[in-house]
Motif scaffolding. Structure first.
Motif, PDB file in Angstrom:
ATOM      1  N   ILE A 172       0.841  -1.196   0.000  1.00  0.00           N
ATOM      2  CA  ILE A 172       0.000   0.000   0.000  1.00  0.00           C
ATOM      3  C   ILE A 172       0.876   1.247   0.000  1.00  0.00           C
ATOM      4  O   ILE A 172       0.618   2.210  -0.728  1.00  0.00           O
ATOM      5  N   GLN A 211       2.259   4.796  -3.215  1.00  0.00           N
ATOM      6  CA  GLN A 211       2.443   6.243  -3.116  1.00  0.00           C
ATOM      7  C   GLN A 211       3.874   6.652  -3.423  1.00  0.00           C
ATOM      8  O   GLN A 211       4.228   7.799  -3.219  1.00  0.00           O
ATOM      9  N   LEU A 260      -2.043  -0.709  -4.832  1.00  0.00           N
ATOM     10  CA  LEU A 260      -2.948  -0.487  -3.703  1.00  0.00           C
ATOM     11  C   LEU A 260      -3.866  -1.682  -3.519  1.00  0.00           C
ATOM     12  O   LEU A 260      -4.047  -2.203  -2.409  1.00  0.00           O
ATOM     13  N   GLY A 317      -4.235  -4.596  -0.518  1.00  0.00           N
ATOM     14  CA  GLY A 317      -5.466  -5.054   0.106  1.00  0.00           C
ATOM     15  C   GLY A 317      -5.590  -6.562   0.044  1.00  0.00           C
ATOM     16  O   GLY A 317      -5.957  -7.224   1.018  1.00  0.00           O
ATOM     17  N   TYR A 337      -7.944   9.220  -7.854  1.00  0.00           N
ATOM     18  CA  TYR A 337      -7.572   8.221  -6.864  1.00  0.00           C
ATOM     19  C   TYR A 337      -8.753   7.436  -6.339  1.00  0.00           C
ATOM     20  O   TYR A 337      -8.590   6.387  -5.750  1.00  0.00           O
ATOM     21  N   PHE A 361     -10.439  -1.323  -3.118  1.00  0.00           N
ATOM     22  CA  PHE A 361      -9.563  -1.494  -1.973  1.00  0.00           C
ATOM     23  C   PHE A 361     -10.364  -1.475  -0.674  1.00  0.00           C
ATOM     24  O   PHE A 361     -10.169  -2.306   0.209  1.00  0.00           O
ATOM     25  N   ILE A 372     -12.144  -4.688  -0.195  1.00  0.00           N
ATOM     26  CA  ILE A 372     -11.311  -5.791   0.292  1.00  0.00           C
ATOM     27  C   ILE A 372     -11.015  -5.601   1.779  1.00  0.00           C
ATOM     28  O   ILE A 372     -11.025  -6.557   2.562  1.00  0.00           O
ATOM     29  N   LEU A 373     -10.773  -4.365   2.201  1.00  0.00           N
ATOM     30  CA  LEU A 373     -10.492  -4.102   3.618  1.00  0.00           C
ATOM     31  C   LEU A 373     -11.669  -4.548   4.484  1.00  0.00           C
ATOM     32  O   LEU A 373     -11.493  -5.204   5.517  1.00  0.00           O
TER      33      LEU A 373
END
Lengths: 475, 309
Positions: free
Chosen positions: A120, A124, A198, A202, B243, B250, B253-254
């Motif tokens: 993750i 960046q 990213l 996950g 973004y 994401f 999935i979290l």
């Protein structure tokens, strides 16, 4: 349950203290070996192995993207995966030690979290060094904390189906590299590399639930419980070295085995790296070469599961089977250049299929033999050290084969040398004590350091390492 | 020959070429000479198409302005007519005054025409069409790009993106590189502006770096490999996303991970509660330890726990 009339030491000396505690506290959390929860752990291992090694193998998709974005050389970019792999191998003993000190569940969950976090953060990144630190170091540390505990846990939870369980767990690596390549490609095309990393982070976090599935065993009091308020330096060192199982480095069987596995590693990866180039050089097209590698990968998966199932049938000693498979792999690697030099594509495909099957078969067995040599209780630390030492040997193999190719101009010498390393490792295995006996030797006698590793011992419950062949109480 | 003075050599050459040219013109091309001003009468390049009954197509790669001689030879069929008429066309339109009659020679009819290709506007598809319908196409073009990228390049608003372009080793080197933006009909050249566009070109490669992307920057960019005779274009599509796009899967999935961990711990708590309620009070510490473990463990990925007594 084991019949009482067995002439075997169920209770190795020096363990009575913690053993009683284990029996006293054993209840629903205690599993019968080869029981239901063991298979749940196999599923956890399946998922976590695919998210560690399957992911590592498919990171090549990002290669071109990084080269373009950061405008760096190919070599600088390939350092990312080298650092990741090196970190995973280097931190393996640390993972083992932490499990011995604390708890496999916490270690694997932490490892999963770190692996996800690294990816993750990598999304960046604004410069290459960021990627080295995040994708390389942090994720590598996480991966190192996952592999050894997972494998050791599965080993401890099975006795008779150990090899099959491991084979099934490891088969995930091959299957997931098939699935991850197109998936990663799709992610990169849709979200660019940042978004893809990213999402991969996950996905890696899914290892945390896998770790949660490991049931923590209730911990008895540690022997040197805080009767003294501060620990002396030598005490700390002693605990440290026992967590890492450094005493294993002084034992001849373990050293011999580690040496043998290191020799395997030198030659094992050579076909992965060079088979495509060698096929192209022999005159086959890009598609034909790629097909050969894919076919070898497919039989690799079959070999893992099949060898796992067959080894557990118990007709042969595991060490003999391991020697057999490594002999065959060495032989087939040596035959690879011969078959392609004759120009016959069919021969190349057949030899590659056989090579894939045997190398998969070999993988299932390599870790299962460890408890036979050092005992289940010390398997955690043993695996950590083994992983570290054998991987450094693996780093040697591919540059050596590349060097040979540069000198001779083709891959024949590389393959021959790789195969011979495997044969050499096979011969080294023969120097293990009791190699030539047809029955299993008695398991190694546990010493007083057992008290530090109650967790594994409890997971294996009432059956320490068994003689699989001679008596089969429950089959 | 070496003893002749230079002027005599020149005269001899002129006479020879003139006579050759006339021979060609007489046998094949009764029509007037090609319209553009040809600096020399001899061809720099000659392309031949041999036809029997089927059409043929040839790709001709050109780098510089030159004289190009295109020739079609049609094998005679059983009719064996003495003369057959043919004409030349450019991009589907017949070239005026190019119709001619070819005579049968050695079982073949030959048609030949000299073209002076001066610039990009003269590239295209040139065809010789015989009266029985058989034709040969010559596609004149600058060297094409080998791999055309069909998937768009994706990047994020605020970030930068590098659009690459490459001419392979097998093809000739371009003189220079240019970048354009627009659509097929109207392209605008991109000039270097320090805060927006940076162009970095090498012999065979060129990179356009677009900095500080916004949604207006999305679209098709063309990288042009410039040769003396024209420019080859390679389209590259750029997509700019925010973004939030990868953030949605994401977060999904979290949530799934947290749910799984919670479910696993809850099931374990319930099972251990069931067991301790079945068992007797011999394990009160066990219960406490379990509960404490689960409480702590429910926090995702915390640091290693302290040992408990």
């Amino acid at each position: 349950m084991l019949p009482l009339g067995l002439a075997r030491d169920d209770k190795p000396t020096g363990m009575t203290n913690s053993k009683q505690k284990a029996e006293g506290q054993s209840d629903g959390g205690e599993d019968r070996p080869d029981g239901g929860w063991g298979w749940v752990l196999v599923v956890a291992m399946f998922v976590s192995m695919s998210l560690v090694f399957g992911l590592m193998r498919s990171l090549g998709i990002f290669f071109l993207e990084f080269v373009q974005y950061f405008e760096e050389s190919a070599q600088a970019i390939s350092w990312i995966s080298s650092i990741g792999l090196a970190a995973q191998q280097f931190f393996s003993p640390l993972g083992a030690a932490l499990c011995n000190a604390y708890n496999a569940r916490v270690v694997v969950m932490t490892g999963g979290f770190l692996a996800g976090l690294g990816l993750i953060l990598a999304s960046q990144a604004t410069c290459l060094v960021h990627l080295y630190l995040t994708m390389g170091l942090i994720s590598g540390l996480g991966w190192g904390l996952i592999f050894t505990p997972m494998v050791a846990t599965v080993i401890a939870n099975f006795t008779h189906r150990r090899t099959l369980a491991l084979g099934l767990g490891f088969s995930s690596i091959g299957l997931s590299s098939f699935a991850f390549n197109p998936l990663f490609q799709l992610l990169v095309e849709t979200y660019a590399w940042r978004g893809a990393l990213l999402i991969l982070g996950g996905l890696s976090l899914n290892i945390v639930p896998c770790g949660a599935l490991i049931r923590p065993q209730p911990r008895p009091k540690a022997p040197q419980k805080d009767s003294k308020s501060k620990l002396s330096c030598s005490d700390v060192l002693r605990r440290f070295s026992s967590y890492l199982e450094l005493s294993l480095l002084l034992e001849r069987p373990y050293i011999t085995y580690t040496l043998a596995v290191s020799l395997f590693n030198v030659g094992y990866f050579v076909p992965y790296f060079h088979l495509v180039a060698h096929s192209r050089q022999a005159g086959f097209s890009q598609y034909q070469a790629a097909f050969v590698v894919s076919a070898a990968g497919a039989t690799d998966i079959c070999g893992r599961v099949a060898s796992g199932w067959f080894s557990d049938l118990g007709h042969f000693r595991l060490i003999h089977l391991l020697s057999l498979w490594t002999l065959l792999v060495g032989l087939f690697i040596m035959l690879l250049p011969v078959s392609s030099l004759t120009g016959s594509y069919a021969a190349l495909v057949v030899i590659s299929l056989l090579y894939g099957f045997c190398s998969g078969a070999l993988t299932s067995l390599v870790f299962v033999v460890v408890p036979k040599i050092v005992g289940v209780q010390r398997t955690m630390g043993a695996l950590g050290l083994l992983q570290l030492i054998e991987s450094s040997a693996g780093l040697l193999g591919t540059p050596l084969s590349g060097f040979l190719k540069d000198i001779t101009g083709n891959y024949v010498a590389s393959f021959l040398v790789a195969g011979s390393f495997l044969l050499l490792g096979s011969l080294t295995l023969a120097t293990l004590p009791h190699f030539f006996s047809c029955t299993e030797p008695p398991p190694p006698v546990a010493d007083k350091s057992e008290a530090f590793h109650p967790e594994l011992e409890q997971m294996s419950g009432l059956s320490p390492d068994v003689n699989d062949q001679t008596d089969e109480p429950e089959r | 020959m070496e003893n002749m003075p230079a002027s005599w050599k020149l005269l001899l050459m002129l006479v020879l070429t003139a006579s050759c040219g006339r021979v060609h013109a007489e046998t094949l091309d009764p029509s007037p000479k090609p319209p553009a001003s040809a600096p020399a009468l001899s061809a720099n390049m000659r392309k031949v198409a041999v036809l029997q009954s089927q059409n043929s197509t040839q790709n001709v790669q050109l780098l510089n302005p030159l004289n190009l001689s295109l020739e079609c030879s049609l094998t005679a069929d059983h009719d064996k007519l003495p003369n057959i008429s043919a004409f030349w066309s450019q991009d589907g339109r017949e070239i005026p005054d190019s119709r001619l009659s070819a005579t049968l020679e050695d079982q073949q009819y030959h048609v030949r025409r000299l073209f002076y290709i001066a610039g990009e506007e003269m590239l295209g598809r040139y065809s010789c069409v015989f009266e029985n319908g058989v034709r040969a196409d010559f596609i004149l073009a600058t060297p094409p790009f080998g791999e055309v990228r069909d998937k768009p390049v994706v990047s994020y608003g605020g970030d930068f993106v590098v659009l690459p372009c490459k001419m392979e080793e097998a093809k000739p080197k371009p003189l220079s590189w240019r970048w354009f933006r627009g659509n097929k009909t109207h392209k605008e050249q991109i000039s270097e502006q320090p805060q927006r566009f940076q162009i970095h070109s090498e012999e065979r490669k060129s990179k356009l770096k677009v900095i500080n992307l916004t949604h207006e920057d999305a679209g098709v960019y063309y990288c042009g490999a410039v040769y003396a005779i024209g420019t080859t274009m390679n389209p590259v599509e750029l997509k700019v996303i925010t973004y939030q796009e990868p953030l949605k899967p994401f977060i999904g999935i979290l949530i799934e991970v947290v749910l799984l961990v919670a479910v696993i711990f809850l099931c374990e708590k319930r099972r251990s509660k069931k067991n301790t309620s079945k068992g007797n009070e011999e394990n009160p510490d066990q219960n406490n330890i379990n509960l404490q473990e689960e409480e702590k463990g429910a926090e995702e990925g915390s640091s290693t726990r302290q040992r408990r007594v």
